[in-house]
Design an enzyme around this catalytic site. Structure first.
Site, PDB file in Angstrom:
ATOM      1  N   LYS A 180       0.819  -1.212   0.000  1.00  0.00           N
ATOM      2  CA  LYS A 180       0.000   0.000   0.000  1.00  0.00           C
ATOM      3  C   LYS A 180       0.859   1.271   0.000  1.00  0.00           C
ATOM      4  O   LYS A 180       2.078   1.214   0.017  1.00  0.00           O
ATOM      5  CB  LYS A 180      -0.958  -0.033   1.188  1.00  0.00           C
ATOM      6  CG  LYS A 180      -1.968  -1.184   1.083  1.00  0.00           C
ATOM      7  CD  LYS A 180      -2.767  -1.108  -0.208  1.00  0.00           C
ATOM      8  CE  LYS A 180      -3.848  -2.170  -0.307  1.00  0.00           C
ATOM      9  NZ  LYS A 180      -3.360  -3.534  -0.490  1.00  0.00           N
TER      10      LYS A 180
HETATM   11  C1  PLP Z   1      -9.467  -2.740  -2.341  1.00  0.00           C
HETATM   12  C2  PLP Z   1      -8.858  -3.482  -1.179  1.00  0.00           C
HETATM   13  N1  PLP Z   1      -9.614  -3.751  -0.100  1.00  0.00           N
HETATM   14  C3  PLP Z   1      -9.124  -4.394   0.972  1.00  0.00           C
HETATM   15  C4  PLP Z   1      -7.825  -4.832   1.010  1.00  0.00           C
HETATM   16  C5  PLP Z   1      -7.350  -5.597   2.197  1.00  0.00           C
HETATM   17  O1  PLP Z   1      -6.328  -4.942   2.899  1.00  0.00           O
HETATM   18  P1  PLP Z   1      -5.528  -5.713   4.034  1.00  0.00           P
HETATM   19  O2  PLP Z   1      -4.494  -6.538   3.350  1.00  0.00           O
HETATM   20  O3  PLP Z   1      -4.919  -4.621   4.868  1.00  0.00           O
HETATM   21  O4  PLP Z   1      -6.485  -6.534   4.805  1.00  0.00           O
HETATM   22  C6  PLP Z   1      -6.982  -4.579  -0.083  1.00  0.00           C
HETATM   23  C7  PLP Z   1      -5.582  -5.037  -0.062  1.00  0.00           C
HETATM   24  O5  PLP Z   1      -5.022  -5.524  -1.002  1.00  0.00           O
HETATM   25  C8  PLP Z   1      -7.517  -3.893  -1.215  1.00  0.00           C
HETATM   26  O6  PLP Z   1      -6.771  -3.638  -2.298  1.00  0.00           O
END
Ligand code: PLP
Length: 371
Positions: A180
Site C-alpha cells: 500500500k
Molecule cells: C481494495 C482493497 N480492499 C481491501 C484490502 C485488504 O487490505 P488488508 O491486506 O490490509 O487486509 C486490499 C488489499 O489488497 C484492497 O486492495
C-alpha cells in the site's frame, strides 16, 4: 526481476520498531495512540482507530453499524476479495455492482438500481488509489438512508477537490499492508467523524471489553472489566504503530513520487495504441497505488507471461463475482464492464524507488508483448 513493488522502509522504521520493543509495551498502546492521532490529523477526520488489517477494519466498521444477517451491502466486484469477504463475515450479503469504464470504480447509477428494502450500506472501493465517486454515492446513501462505508485500502492520501479521503464517507478504511501507499507490514485504520461509532470500533476491536488494556495496565486500582457482547481481537501492535508513525511523515514524498512515475508511464506509453493508460477525473487526486493499463487487442495472460519471461512482474485484479466463492451459478449477476476490464487489464510495477531504467524496461517489455 523487476518486482511489482519494493518497500520504502529504512533505518528510521527499524529504529522506531526497536524502540517500541525495548519499551516493554508491544500491544496496542501509546504508539498506536500517536499513530491514530496523526492519521486523524492527516486525513482531517475526528477519529482514527488502528486495526491489524483493512480486512478486519472493514468487518469492524460494518459490525459497529450493526449490519448482519438478512442485510445487504452493495459493493464492487472489481476489487480485492477482502471487500465482499468483510461483508460476509457479518452474515450480510454482498450485492455486486458494475464499475465505470473509465475510473474502474463502482458505478453510482447501477448502485441505485440494486437498492432493496434490505440494503443497509454502500461499500465503494477507492480502487488502486483513485477515489470512488463519493459525491454521487453520498447523495444516494442520504436519499435512501444508507451508510457509506468506504474501502479506501489502496487510497491513503487520495483527494477529491483537495479534500483527503477519511471523513467524506461515514466510515473510511485504509490498509497499511506491504503493497500500500504507506506500510506497517500488516495493518489498517478506520476513520470517522462520529464519536459513537469510534467508541464502538475501539471496544469491538478488543473483545468489547468495557475498559481498554492500556487503561487497565496503567491503573493502580483493581479494575474488573465486563464483556457485554461478542467482540474481536483486531488490534494493531505498538511495533507496527511505531513504524506507521515514521511512514506517515513520508506521505507527501510518496504521493508526489507515485504521481510523477505515473506521469512518466503515461508519457512513455503515449504512442502505444495497444494499451489504454489510466484516467484521472477533474478534481481527483489519484495516489496510484497501482498503475493499471488495459490491453486493446492482446490476450492478457499471454502479455503477463511474456513480460514475466523478460523479467518484469505484473499483477491483475479479480472480478469477485466470478470467483468460485461468490459465483452463484445461473443466478450470478452479469456485470459487463467489470467482466471486460477484469479480463483485459494489467498492473505494472509501480513503487517509490522504481528507477528510470527499470521503468523503461517495463515499457519495453509491454511494448514487445503488445507489438
Ligand atoms: C481494495 C482493497 N480492499 C481491501 C484490502 C485488504 O487490505 P488488508 O491486506 O490490509 O487486509 C486490499 C488489499 O489488497 C484492497 O486492495
Amino acid at each position: 526481476m523487476i518486482p511489482i513493488t519494493r518497500l520504502h522502509v529504512g533505518q528510521e522504521e527499524a529504529d522506531a520498531a526497536a524502540e517500541a520493543v525495548r519499551s516493554g509495551w508491544l500491544s496496542v498502546g501509546p504508539r498506536a495512540g500517536k499513530f491514530e492521532q496523526q492519521v486523524a490529523e492527516q486525513v482531517g477526520a475526528k477519529h482514527a482507530v488502528s486495526v491489524n488489517s483493512a480486512t478486519t477494519g472493514l468487518h469492524l466498521a460494518l459490525a459497529a453499524l450493526g449490519i448482519g444477517e438478512g442485510d445487504e451491502v452493495i459493493c464492487p466486484s472489481f476489487t480485492f476479495i477482502a471487500t465482499p469477504n468483510s461483508i460476509r463475515y457479518t452474515g450480510a450479503t454482498p450485492v455486486f455492482a458494475d464499475i465505470d469504464e473509465r475510473t474502474y470504480n463502482i458505478d453510482p447509477a447501477h448502485v441505485e438500481q440494486l437498492i432493496t428494502p434490505r440494503t443497509r450500506a454502500i461499500m465503494p472501493a477507492s480502487q488502486i488509489g483513485l477515489p470512488a465517486d463519493l459525491k454521487a454515492l453520498r447523495a444516494i446513501a442520504d436519499k435512501h438512508g444508507l451508510f457509506l462505508v468506504e474501502d479506501a485500502a489502496p487510497a491513503y492520501g487520495a483527494t477529491i477537490d483537495g479534500v483527503r479521503l477519511g471523513a467524506i464517507s461515514d466510515l473510511t478504511v485504509f490498509s497499511f499492508d506491504a503493497r500500500k501507499i504507506l506500510t506497517t507490514g500488516e495493518g489498517g485504520v478506520v476513520t470517522t467523524d462520529n464519536d459513537e461509532w469510534a467508541a464502538r470500533l475501539r471496544a469491538l476491536r478488543a473483545h468489547a471489553a468495557s475498559v481498554s488494556t492500556l487503561a487497565r495496565h496503567t491503573s493502580t486500582a483493581v479494575i474488573a472489566e465486563s464483556y457485554d457482547e461478542v467482540g474481536f481481537n483486531y488490534k494493531m501492535t505498538d511495533i507496527q504503530a511505531a513504524v506507521g508513525v515514521v511512514q506517515l511523515g513520508k506521505l507527501d514524498h510518496v504521493v508526489k513520487t507515485r504521481r510523477s512515475l505515473a506521469a512518466r508511464y503515461d508519457e512513455l506509453l503515449k504512442g502505444n495504441d495497444a494499451v489504454v493508460t489510466p484516467f484521472e477525473p477533474e478534481g481527483y487526486g489519484h495516489v496510484y497505488q497501482s498503475y493499471l493499463v488495459r490491453l486493446v487487442r492482446h490476450e492478457r495472460m499471454a502479455v503477463m507471461t511474456a513480460m514475466a519471461e523478460r523479467g518484469v512482474a505484473t499483477r491483475r485484479i479479480t472480478a469477485c463475482h466470478l470467483e468460485p466463492v461468490y459465483h452463484a451459478g445461473e443466478h450470478n449477476p452479469v456485470l459487463p464492464v467489470t467482466e471486460k476490464v477484469a479480463a483485459d487489464h494489467v498492473l505494472l510495477p509501480h513503487f517509490v524507488g522504481l528507477t528510470d531504467e527499470e521503468q523503461d524496461e517495463v515499457v519495453a517489455a509491454l511494448s514487445a508483448a503488445t507489438a
